[in-house]
Design a protein around this motif. Structure first.
Motif, PDB file in Angstrom:
ATOM      1  N   GLY A 155      39.465  32.880  41.652  1.00  0.00           N
ATOM      2  CA  GLY A 155      40.749  33.337  42.163  1.00  0.00           C
ATOM      3  C   GLY A 155      41.543  32.336  42.975  1.00  0.00           C
ATOM      4  O   GLY A 155      42.699  32.585  43.306  1.00  0.00           O
ATOM      5  N   LEU A 156      40.938  31.188  43.303  1.00  0.00           N
ATOM      6  CA  LEU A 156      41.671  30.170  44.054  1.00  0.00           C
ATOM      7  C   LEU A 156      42.590  29.399  43.117  1.00  0.00           C
ATOM      8  O   LEU A 156      42.340  29.311  41.913  1.00  0.00           O
ATOM      9  N   PRO A 161      47.572  41.634  35.421  1.00  0.00           N
ATOM     10  CA  PRO A 161      47.317  41.632  33.977  1.00  0.00           C
ATOM     11  C   PRO A 161      46.960  40.212  33.525  1.00  0.00           C
ATOM     12  O   PRO A 161      47.462  39.233  34.072  1.00  0.00           O
ATOM     13  N   ASP A 162      46.103  40.124  32.531  1.00  0.00           N
ATOM     14  CA  ASP A 162      45.626  38.815  32.065  1.00  0.00           C
ATOM     15  C   ASP A 162      46.762  37.848  31.769  1.00  0.00           C
ATOM     16  O   ASP A 162      46.699  36.673  32.126  1.00  0.00           O
ATOM     17  N   GLU A 163      47.819  38.334  31.130  1.00  0.00           N
ATOM     18  CA  GLU A 163      48.924  37.455  30.732  1.00  0.00           C
ATOM     19  C   GLU A 163      49.795  37.026  31.910  1.00  0.00           C
ATOM     20  O   GLU A 163      50.617  36.127  31.777  1.00  0.00           O
ATOM     21  N   ALA A 164      49.604  37.635  33.080  1.00  0.00           N
ATOM     22  CA  ALA A 164      50.432  37.314  34.249  1.00  0.00           C
ATOM     23  C   ALA A 164      49.785  36.297  35.193  1.00  0.00           C
ATOM     24  O   ALA A 164      50.379  35.924  36.198  1.00  0.00           O
ATOM     25  N   ILE A 165      48.604  35.827  34.858  1.00  0.00           N
ATOM     26  CA  ILE A 165      47.902  34.888  35.748  1.00  0.00           C
ATOM     27  C   ILE A 165      48.499  33.487  35.586  1.00  0.00           C
ATOM     28  O   ILE A 165      48.832  33.053  34.484  1.00  0.00           O
ATOM     29  N   SER A 166      48.656  32.800  36.686  1.00  0.00           N
ATOM     30  CA  SER A 166      49.155  31.433  36.660  1.00  0.00           C
ATOM     31  C   SER A 166      48.088  30.499  36.081  1.00  0.00           C
ATOM     32  O   SER A 166      46.888  30.722  36.265  1.00  0.00           O
ATOM     33  N   SER A 167      48.515  29.455  35.411  1.00  0.00           N
ATOM     34  CA  SER A 167      47.572  28.524  34.781  1.00  0.00           C
ATOM     35  C   SER A 167      46.775  27.711  35.797  1.00  0.00           C
ATOM     36  O   SER A 167      45.765  27.114  35.451  1.00  0.00           O
ATOM     37  N   ASP A 168      47.217  27.688  37.070  1.00  0.00           N
ATOM     38  CA  ASP A 168      46.488  26.897  38.071  1.00  0.00           C
ATOM     39  C   ASP A 168      45.530  27.735  38.915  1.00  0.00           C
ATOM     40  O   ASP A 168      45.051  27.284  39.949  1.00  0.00           O
ATOM     41  N   VAL A 169      45.212  28.960  38.458  1.00  0.00           N
ATOM     42  CA  VAL A 169      44.267  29.834  39.153  1.00  0.00           C
ATOM     43  C   VAL A 169      42.914  29.762  38.455  1.00  0.00           C
ATOM     44  O   VAL A 169      42.836  29.847  37.227  1.00  0.00           O
ATOM     45  N   TYR A 213      31.493  41.290  45.719  1.00  0.00           N
ATOM     46  CA  TYR A 213      32.183  42.563  45.936  1.00  0.00           C
ATOM     47  C   TYR A 213      33.333  42.390  46.934  1.00  0.00           C
ATOM     48  O   TYR A 213      34.432  42.900  46.727  1.00  0.00           O
ATOM     49  N   ALA A 214      33.092  41.656  48.006  1.00  0.00           N
ATOM     50  CA  ALA A 214      34.131  41.443  49.024  1.00  0.00           C
ATOM     51  C   ALA A 214      35.323  40.693  48.433  1.00  0.00           C
ATOM     52  O   ALA A 214      36.479  41.025  48.718  1.00  0.00           O
ATOM     53  N   GLU A 215      35.047  39.692  47.596  1.00  0.00           N
ATOM     54  CA  GLU A 215      36.134  38.935  46.967  1.00  0.00           C
ATOM     55  C   GLU A 215      36.918  39.816  45.996  1.00  0.00           C
ATOM     56  O   GLU A 215      38.147  39.766  45.957  1.00  0.00           O
ATOM     57  N   LEU A 216      36.221  40.628  45.225  1.00  0.00           N
ATOM     58  CA  LEU A 216      36.905  41.532  44.297  1.00  0.00           C
ATOM     59  C   LEU A 216      37.757  42.543  45.050  1.00  0.00           C
ATOM     60  O   LEU A 216      38.861  42.875  44.617  1.00  0.00           O
ATOM     61  N   ASP A 217      37.261  43.023  46.175  1.00  0.00           N
ATOM     62  CA  ASP A 217      38.014  43.999  46.978  1.00  0.00           C
ATOM     63  C   ASP A 217      39.306  43.418  47.539  1.00  0.00           C
ATOM     64  O   ASP A 217      40.304  44.110  47.638  1.00  0.00           O
TER      65      ASP A 217
END
Length: 135
Positions: free
Chosen positions: A104-105, A50-58, A40-44
């Protein structure tokens, strides 16, 4: 030790992962409350994109990641939901302390995390391969 004392880098999570992980946390609150509290803390604190905006190295759900830590050599895992977890196949559940620390890292980031027995560990992400999208 409070999780506020840990090294907390910026993290990014896709909207789909954020939604699914919130539901997963709600379902597991009573059975593994300590891990769910950290999730929960990490999500907060995560930046949700958006899914399509995530970098490939995450690292996201289904990502293949290699990381090192202060407890041994590099490990290679795929981050998965609990029903698909199998440590013998290097499939690590998100509902583990290290699984929550990884979400998320991105490559090059480090994170402190607490083991189930209370020890503080640090991990460093060495490589990330995005999940294989299903057609």
């Amino acid at each position: 030790m409070s999780t506020d004392a840990f090294l907390k880098p910026d993290i990014t999570i896709t909207q789909t992962d954020a939604n699914r992980l919130m539901l997963l946390a709600e379902k597991n609150e009573s059975t593994i409350s300590s891990v769910v509290e950290v999730l929960y803390a990490e999500l907060d604190r995560a930046r949700v994109v958006p899914d399509e905006a995530i970098s490939s190295d995450v690292i996201r759900m289904g990502s293949y990641a290699r990381f090192s830590g202060n407890s041994g050599p590099s490990r290679q895992i795929t981050l998965v939901y609990p029903g698909k977890a199998d440590i013998a196949l290097d499939r690590l559940s998100i509902l583990t302390p290290i699984g929550v620390a990884l979400i998320g890292l991105s490559k090059g980031q480090s994170m402190d995390w607490q083991t189930r027995d209370g020890r503080i560990q640090r991990l460093v992400v060495e490589a990330v391969t995005p999940p294989v999208e299903k057609a």
